[in-house]
Scaffold this motif. Structure first.
Motif: not given
Length: 79
Positions: A20-24
């Protein structure tokens, strides 16, 4: 116009959290990150939202609760 904000509840070592955080964008001011292993209040919030479980990532956007969303799903909700 009111800005929509999200809170991402996460923990280290969680592959779903990492995805999730890799795409934010970490600089996106609409998103607050709370580590449930370092923040007992955040852990309690997740348990309240997830029937007693510390299921992460849990994301809140207003009254909406997202369980293990993709970054695309979260960004769509944020607009």
């Amino acid at each position: 116009m009111e800005t929509t904000t999200a809170t991402v509840y996460w923990r280290p070592g969680c592959p779903y959290c990492e995805d999730l955080m890799a795409g934010l964008d970490p600089a996106d001011e609409r998103i607050t990150y709370r580590n449930i292993w370092e923040d007992p209040e955040a852990a309690a919030t997740v348990r309240d939202l997830q029937d007693g479980n510390e299921l992460v990532p849990t994301v809140t956007v207003g009254d909406q609760v997202l369980t293990a969303p993709s970054s695309a799903e979260l960004l769509a909700v944020l607009g």
